[in-house]
Design a protein around this motif. Structure first.
Motif, PDB file in Angstrom:
ATOM      1  N   CYS A 109       0.846  -1.190   0.000  1.00  0.00           N
ATOM      2  CA  CYS A 109       0.000   0.000   0.000  1.00  0.00           C
ATOM      3  C   CYS A 109       0.878   1.235   0.000  1.00  0.00           C
ATOM      4  CB  CYS A 109      -0.899  -0.002   1.242  1.00  0.00           C
ATOM      5  SG  CYS A 109      -1.848   1.536   1.480  1.00  0.00           S
ATOM      6  N   TYR A 110       0.390   2.277  -0.659  1.00  0.00           N
ATOM      7  CA  TYR A 110       0.977   3.602  -0.488  1.00  0.00           C
ATOM      8  C   TYR A 110      -0.134   4.622  -0.692  1.00  0.00           C
ATOM      9  CZ  TYR A 110       1.369   3.503  -5.660  1.00  0.00           C
ATOM     10  OH  TYR A 110       1.120   3.395  -7.006  1.00  0.00           O
ATOM     11  N   GLY A 111       0.147   5.847  -0.311  1.00  0.00           N
ATOM     12  CA  GLY A 111      -0.827   6.912  -0.486  1.00  0.00           C
ATOM     13  C   GLY A 111      -0.429   7.828  -1.623  1.00  0.00           C
ATOM     14  N   ARG A 112      -1.421   8.521  -2.176  1.00  0.00           N
ATOM     15  CA  ARG A 112      -1.170   9.545  -3.188  1.00  0.00           C
ATOM     16  C   ARG A 112      -1.911  10.817  -2.786  1.00  0.00           C
ATOM     17  NH1 ARG A 112      -2.755   6.586  -8.723  1.00  0.00           N
ATOM     18  NH2 ARG A 112      -4.722   6.546  -7.593  1.00  0.00           N
ATOM     19  N   LYS A 113      -1.290  11.946  -3.083  1.00  0.00           N
ATOM     20  CA  LYS A 113      -1.874  13.236  -2.706  1.00  0.00           C
ATOM     21  C   LYS A 113      -1.953  14.123  -3.941  1.00  0.00           C
ATOM     22  CE  LYS A 113      -1.181  17.174   0.422  1.00  0.00           C
ATOM     23  NZ  LYS A 113      -2.547  17.099   1.003  1.00  0.00           N
ATOM     24  N   ALA A 114      -3.107  14.765  -4.121  1.00  0.00           N
ATOM     25  CA  ALA A 114      -3.278  15.674  -5.259  1.00  0.00           C
ATOM     26  C   ALA A 114      -2.400  16.904  -5.080  1.00  0.00           C
ATOM     27  CB  ALA A 114      -4.742  16.090  -5.370  1.00  0.00           C
ATOM     28  N   PRO A 115      -1.960  17.497  -6.184  1.00  0.00           N
ATOM     29  CA  PRO A 115      -1.184  18.735  -6.068  1.00  0.00           C
ATOM     30  C   PRO A 115      -2.050  19.873  -5.540  1.00  0.00           C
ATOM     31  CG  PRO A 115      -1.702  18.289  -8.361  1.00  0.00           C
ATOM     32  CD  PRO A 115      -2.143  17.086  -7.585  1.00  0.00           C
ATOM     33  N   LYS A 116      -1.406  20.948  -5.095  1.00  0.00           N
ATOM     34  CA  LYS A 116      -2.137  22.089  -4.565  1.00  0.00           C
ATOM     35  C   LYS A 116      -3.104  22.628  -5.608  1.00  0.00           C
ATOM     36  CE  LYS A 116      -1.365  26.550  -2.291  1.00  0.00           C
ATOM     37  NZ  LYS A 116      -0.344  27.546  -1.863  1.00  0.00           N
ATOM     38  N   ASP A 117      -4.289  22.977  -5.168  1.00  0.00           N
ATOM     39  CA  ASP A 117      -5.331  23.551  -6.039  1.00  0.00           C
ATOM     40  C   ASP A 117      -5.833  22.564  -7.084  1.00  0.00           C
ATOM     41  OD1 ASP A 117      -5.102  26.016  -4.699  1.00  0.00           O
ATOM     42  OD2 ASP A 117      -3.436  26.612  -6.009  1.00  0.00           O
ATOM     43  N   ASP A 118      -5.689  21.275  -6.829  1.00  0.00           N
ATOM     44  CA  ASP A 118      -6.241  20.254  -7.722  1.00  0.00           C
ATOM     45  C   ASP A 118      -6.879  19.175  -6.863  1.00  0.00           C
ATOM     46  OD1 ASP A 118      -6.950  18.902 -10.000  1.00  0.00           O
ATOM     47  OD2 ASP A 118      -4.918  18.499 -10.690  1.00  0.00           O
ATOM     48  N   TRP A 119      -7.558  18.237  -7.515  1.00  0.00           N
ATOM     49  CA  TRP A 119      -8.260  17.196  -6.771  1.00  0.00           C
ATOM     50  C   TRP A 119      -7.905  15.796  -7.267  1.00  0.00           C
ATOM     51  CZ3 TRP A 119     -11.269  14.411 -10.175  1.00  0.00           C
ATOM     52  CH2 TRP A 119     -11.551  15.044 -11.401  1.00  0.00           C
ATOM     53  N   LYS A 120      -7.147  15.695  -8.369  1.00  0.00           N
ATOM     54  CA  LYS A 120      -6.783  14.391  -8.917  1.00  0.00           C
ATOM     55  C   LYS A 120      -5.457  13.925  -8.326  1.00  0.00           C
ATOM     56  CE  LYS A 120      -7.378  15.599 -13.316  1.00  0.00           C
ATOM     57  NZ  LYS A 120      -7.474  15.475 -14.795  1.00  0.00           N
ATOM     58  N   THR A 121      -5.446  12.703  -7.829  1.00  0.00           N
ATOM     59  CA  THR A 121      -4.247  12.180  -7.173  1.00  0.00           C
ATOM     60  C   THR A 121      -3.321  11.413  -8.123  1.00  0.00           C
ATOM     61  OG1 THR A 121      -5.403  10.132  -6.555  1.00  0.00           O
ATOM     62  CG2 THR A 121      -5.450  11.954  -4.961  1.00  0.00           C
ATOM     63  N   ASN A 122      -3.757  11.176  -9.351  1.00  0.00           N
ATOM     64  CA  ASN A 122      -2.935  10.410 -10.291  1.00  0.00           C
ATOM     65  C   ASN A 122      -1.553  11.029 -10.428  1.00  0.00           C
ATOM     66  OD1 ASN A 122      -5.894  10.798 -11.307  1.00  0.00           O
ATOM     67  ND2 ASN A 122      -5.329   8.739 -11.930  1.00  0.00           N
ATOM     68  N   ILE A 123      -0.537  10.173 -10.458  1.00  0.00           N
ATOM     69  CA  ILE A 123       0.833  10.656 -10.601  1.00  0.00           C
ATOM     70  C   ILE A 123       0.992  11.412 -11.923  1.00  0.00           C
ATOM     71  CG2 ILE A 123       3.264   9.996 -10.619  1.00  0.00           C
ATOM     72  CD1 ILE A 123       1.717   9.492  -7.981  1.00  0.00           C
ATOM     73  N   THR A 124       0.354  10.909 -12.976  1.00  0.00           N
ATOM     74  CA  THR A 124       0.453  11.562 -14.285  1.00  0.00           C
ATOM     75  C   THR A 124      -0.244  12.915 -14.303  1.00  0.00           C
ATOM     76  OG1 THR A 124      -1.467  10.260 -14.994  1.00  0.00           O
ATOM     77  CG2 THR A 124       0.715   9.437 -15.606  1.00  0.00           C
TER      78      THR A 124
END
Length: 315
Positions: free
Chosen positions: A206-221
């Motif tokens: 398992c790992y976590g992903r965090k959306a960039p600032k001012d966005d809501w999508k956590t996808n790395i791409t």
């Protein structure tokens, strides 16, 4: 009569970026230690089918005992079409039916919901059903997510937060060859998710992903970042149920916590979840070996069973 016995032979097509080449080498080495032959680089882009056989880079694919297709970014309709045909002759990992099901976001959500596994509320509307689409926006509290039913990495996903925004988008969508619209309720969450890796019915990482600032999508791409995250039993159990319901041997299950309804939601199920990159391993995300071990066990069992069933008798 004696039985002619040969070692099981497995074909692999693995992604190469982000440490994929090293992962492939580790898989090949571990399988060789168990007496299993491997052929790598079997990109079905290079394959041709004729006379009842699919040949790829000098390998007759139907003579393999299993085929691991593990490259999400370079799949084309041609490759998937041959993948489907090949799955009728030999075991493929993932099996094609489960792969095709999980690649379709609507069919995934629909099946999971029917089995009591919570996903985002969704609607599937005919492309001419504008009233139904606007009603979905109202029913979902004025915010929804438009998603292509296929695709990966967040490509084509659009957030719609007003009827005016929907009206602006509709002319563009009407000019596409889409036959339907798939939309989901926008979920109030903390802009982080869980990626749970499952292999052969077992939790491997398992790992976590965090959306960039001012966005809501956590996808790395889409600009998301990863972090070390430990799941609780509820999250792991939900991911295991989702993978099992879809029939996947290998899965990466993405979950978020719905703060409004106070429950975990399966957002997506990936059929080719990436291993941790060297940079992510340096952060402490260290499930690669456990995943490799589980995949080697799965591949060995699958190939050995197929090999035993198809070993032929000779005079």
């Amino acid at each position: 009569m004696t039985r002619s016995v040969t070692a099981p032979h497995v074909g692999i097509w693995m992604y190469e970026n982000g440490g994929g080449r090293e992962i492939e080498q580790r898989l090949v080495h571990a399988l060789a230690e168990r007496g299993i032959q491997t052929s790598t680089g079997l990109n079905l882009r290079d394959a041709r089918a004729k006379d009842g056989q699919i040949s790829c880079n000098g390998v007759v694919m139907e003579q393999l005992d299993a085929f691991l297709s593990y490259n999400a970014g370079q799949q084309t309709q041609f490759q998937v079409y041959l993948y489907q045909a090949l799955s009728q002759a030999i075991p493929t990992l993932n099996n094609y039916d489960a792969f095709a099901l999980a690649e379709d976001k609507f069919r995934t959500s629909h099946l999971l919901n029917s089995q009591g596994i919570c996903t985002a509320d969704y609607r599937l509307c005919h492309k001419n059903d504008m009233d139904g689409l606007k009603q979905a926006l109202r029913d979902f509290g004025g915010k929804l997510i438009y998603k292509p039913t296929d695709g990966w990495g967040g490509v084509g996903i659009v957030k719609i937060d007003s009827e005016q925004a929907l009206d602006m988008l509709l002319p563009f969508l009407s000019r596409t060859d889409l036959r339907y619209f798939y939309v989901e309720r926008f979920i109030d969450y903390d802009n982080t998710d869980y990626r749970i890796d499952v292999v052969d019915g077992k939790f491997v990482g398992c790992y976590g992903r965090k959306a960039p600032k001012d966005d809501w999508k956590t996808n790395i791409t889409s600009g998301g970042s990863v972090f070390v995250r430990e799941p609780d039993d509820e999250v792991v159990e939900l991911a295991l149920r989702a993978a099992s319901t879809l029939g996947l041997e290998i899965a990466g299950v993405d979950l978020i916590y719905d703060r409004e309804r106070e429950e975990y939601v399966v957002l997506e199920v990936n059929t080719i979840p990436a291993f941790a990159t060297p940079e992510q391993e340096a952060l402490g995300i260290n499930f690669n070996q456990a995943k490799i071990d589980a995949m080697v066990e799965l591949i060995e069992r699958t190939a050995t069973q197929h090999n035993a069933l198809h070993t032929h008798k000779v005079a």
